[in-house]
Design a protein around this motif. Structure first.
Motif, PDB file in Angstrom:
ATOM      1  N   TYR A  50       0.835  -1.196   0.000  1.00 34.40           N
ATOM      2  CA  TYR A  50       0.000   0.000   0.000  1.00 34.40           C
ATOM      3  C   TYR A  50       0.876   1.254   0.000  1.00 34.40           C
ATOM      4  O   TYR A  50       1.638   1.493   0.942  1.00 34.40           O
ATOM      5  N   CYS A  51       0.762   2.037  -1.077  1.00 33.75           N
ATOM      6  CA  CYS A  51       1.497   3.288  -1.229  1.00 33.75           C
ATOM      7  C   CYS A  51       0.568   4.460  -0.933  1.00 33.75           C
ATOM      8  O   CYS A  51      -0.594   4.440  -1.338  1.00 33.75           O
ATOM      9  N   ASP A  52       1.083   5.459  -0.252  1.00 31.09           N
ATOM     10  CA  ASP A  52       0.342   6.660   0.137  1.00 31.09           C
ATOM     11  C   ASP A  52      -0.562   6.349   1.330  1.00 31.09           C
ATOM     12  O   ASP A  52      -1.256   5.335   1.365  1.00 31.09           O
ATOM     13  N   THR A  53      -0.554   7.264   2.299  1.00 27.13           N
ATOM     14  CA  THR A  53      -1.320   7.025   3.521  1.00 27.13           C
ATOM     15  C   THR A  53      -2.829   6.990   3.273  1.00 27.13           C
ATOM     16  O   THR A  53      -3.562   6.420   4.087  1.00 27.13           O
ATOM     17  N   ARG A  70      -6.483   7.173  -6.141  1.00 27.75           N
ATOM     18  CA  ARG A  70      -6.702   7.870  -7.413  1.00 27.75           C
ATOM     19  C   ARG A  70      -6.401   9.364  -7.255  1.00 27.75           C
ATOM     20  O   ARG A  70      -5.809   9.977  -8.149  1.00 27.75           O
ATOM     21  N   VAL A  71      -6.818   9.950  -6.143  1.00 24.25           N
ATOM     22  CA  VAL A  71      -6.591  11.379  -5.930  1.00 24.25           C
ATOM     23  C   VAL A  71      -5.109  11.630  -5.676  1.00 24.25           C
ATOM     24  O   VAL A  71      -4.484  11.012  -4.812  1.00 24.25           O
ATOM     25  N   THR A  98      -9.334   3.951  -5.518  1.00 17.90           N
ATOM     26  CA  THR A  98      -8.026   3.315  -5.558  1.00 17.90           C
ATOM     27  C   THR A  98      -7.807   2.541  -6.849  1.00 17.90           C
ATOM     28  O   THR A  98      -8.751   2.239  -7.579  1.00 17.90           O
ATOM     29  N   ILE A  99      -6.535   2.208  -7.085  1.00 16.70           N
ATOM     30  CA  ILE A  99      -6.163   1.320  -8.179  1.00 16.70           C
ATOM     31  C   ILE A  99      -5.049   0.419  -7.673  1.00 16.70           C
ATOM     32  O   ILE A  99      -4.192   0.847  -6.888  1.00 16.70           O
ATOM     33  N   ALA A 100      -5.080  -0.845  -8.074  1.00 21.19           N
ATOM     34  CA  ALA A 100      -4.023  -1.794  -7.714  1.00 21.19           C
ATOM     35  C   ALA A 100      -3.425  -2.370  -8.985  1.00 21.19           C
ATOM     36  O   ALA A 100      -4.145  -2.769  -9.903  1.00 21.19           O
ATOM     37  N   ALA A 160      -0.513  -0.372 -17.321  1.00 21.33           N
ATOM     38  CA  ALA A 160      -0.668   1.025 -16.919  1.00 21.33           C
ATOM     39  C   ALA A 160       0.508   1.467 -16.059  1.00 21.33           C
ATOM     40  O   ALA A 160       1.263   0.640 -15.530  1.00 21.33           O
ATOM     41  N   SER A 161       0.643   2.774 -15.929  1.00 23.87           N
ATOM     42  CA  SER A 161       1.615   3.347 -15.007  1.00 23.87           C
ATOM     43  C   SER A 161       0.895   4.296 -14.066  1.00 23.87           C
ATOM     44  O   SER A 161      -0.148   4.872 -14.415  1.00 23.87           O
ATOM     45  N   VAL A 162       1.456   4.463 -12.872  1.00 30.46           N
ATOM     46  CA  VAL A 162       0.892   5.357 -11.861  1.00 30.46           C
ATOM     47  C   VAL A 162       2.018   6.240 -11.341  1.00 30.46           C
ATOM     48  O   VAL A 162       3.104   5.750 -11.007  1.00 30.46           O
ATOM     49  N   ALA A 163       1.751   7.549 -11.281  1.00 31.41           N
ATOM     50  CA  ALA A 163       2.756   8.492 -10.789  1.00 31.41           C
ATOM     51  C   ALA A 163       2.059   9.658 -10.100  1.00 31.41           C
ATOM     52  O   ALA A 163       0.930  10.013 -10.450  1.00 31.41           O
ATOM     53  N   PRO A 164       2.721  10.269  -9.109  1.00 32.81           N
ATOM     54  CA  PRO A 164       2.138  11.456  -8.478  1.00 32.81           C
ATOM     55  C   PRO A 164       1.890  12.567  -9.499  1.00 32.81           C
ATOM     56  O   PRO A 164       2.622  12.692 -10.489  1.00 32.81           O
ATOM     57  N   THR A 165       0.871  13.371  -9.251  1.00 34.15           N
ATOM     58  CA  THR A 165       0.558  14.466 -10.156  1.00 34.15           C
ATOM     59  C   THR A 165       1.474  15.672  -9.945  1.00 34.15           C
ATOM     60  O   THR A 165       1.487  16.586 -10.762  1.00 34.15           O
TER      61      THR A 165
END
Length: 309
Positions: A63-66, A300-301, A281-283, A257-262
């Motif tokens: 789990y990434c991000d609080t 997601r946010v 969320t996304i996993a 897919a890729s996920v990165a901070p905005t």
């Protein structure tokens, strides 16, 4: 259930949210201490390169991000709740203030006066992460009176709320909003040399901070990064495949897919196969020789999901 493993380092301010969350729920957890700089090979094998701290590991679910961690811990132990009095939802909106505007001011106040005494590599890393590509703590030091005025006003909002006689921000019981405010106060108290003077005008907040500190961190035992990696490799993700027919991006399980901070923080995107997608969320499923198959969870946010060709 697999042990709760928190990847962190003791001075990490953001981690204090989760450590005190363990205390609020009286949880037992494993403490996996990581480097303060992003040289964390075992953790990166599990996360795919996500460099922020903390990271919560439950078996092969990472789990990434609080934001994700609060959801996960509430599911592990619903009572006492992070959302007393039916406050579900609202604290996540509050987190967009505490984790952005409020933390931005706190970071500048904590680091700018002492940056010349810190290791240059550490200063460069944190300036890039939190201040962007043009981050300059020397300029922040010159602008410190302005930043203190910004922080003072925001801490004053908390003082006004607590001065009504509430023990905690939502009433008689501590919850997620308290954890969100607590890590800021804890951080500034620990790092800013003039913290005692700065907080002197906030008696209700200081009494609340004493109550927050008394919550503690639950109980913990150490685990090494190598041992935590072995835990992931021996487990399988428990996250089931999940679709969201209303997803605006049309994301579906099985997509690359890729996920990165905005934010423009210089961070590497994490790539994988979408396993589960929802409004919140996304996993991603990731597989490597080091850790086997894991599910890496993101909110997601605050994060951009990009479909890869």
């Amino acid at each position: 259930m697999s042990d709760l493993i928190l990847h962190h380092y003791p001075p990490s301010p953001v981690t204090e949210k989760i450590r005190t969350g363990f205390g609020l729920k009286d949880l037992h957890w494993r403490s996996c201490e990581q480097n303060r700089l992003p040289d964390r090979p075992e953790l990166f094998a599990m996360t795919g390169g996500y460099r922020r701290i903390p990271v919560l590991q439950i078996g092969a679910d990472i789990y990434c991000d609080t934001q994700c961690m609060f959801h996960a811990l509430e599911a592990v132990k619903p009572e006492p709740s992070f959302f007393p009095g039916g406050s579900d939802g609202m604290p996540f909106a509050v987190s967009r203030w505490t984790d952005r505007e409020l933390f931005d001011s706190a970071f500048r106040v904590a680091f700018a006066p002492v940056f010349e005494n810190l290791p240059p590599a550490f200063v460069a890393d944190r300036a890039r992460l939190y201040l962007g590509p043009d981050g300059d703590l020397a300029k922040e030091l010159a602008d410190l009176p302005h930043t203190l005025a910004q922080l003072r006003a925001q801490i004053g909002w908390l003082e006004t709320r607590l001065a009504t006689g509430r023990s905690f921000l939502l009433g008689a019981e501590p919850g997620m909003p308290d954890l969100l405010a607590w890590f800021i106060v804890w951080f500034v108290r620990a790092r800013y040399g003039e913290a005692e003077s700065f907080f002197a005008e906030f008696p209700a907040l200081n009494a609340w901070a004493d109550r927050m500190g008394a919550i503690g961190h639950g109980t913990s035992q150490p685990i090494s990064p190598t041992e935590a990696l072995a835990v992931a490799k021996a487990a399988r993700p428990t996250t089931a495949e999940q679709s969201d027919p209303r997803d605006p991006q049309g994301l579906k399980p099985g997509m690359q897919a890729s996920v990165a901070p905005t934010t423009d923080s210089g961070e590497t995107a994490v790539e994988g196969v979408i396993r589960a997608v929802s409004r919140d969320t996304i996993a991603l499923t990731r597989t490597s020789a080091e850790c086997g198959e894991v599910a890496v969870h993101f909110p997601r946010v605050g994060y951009r999901v990009s479909v890869l060709d």
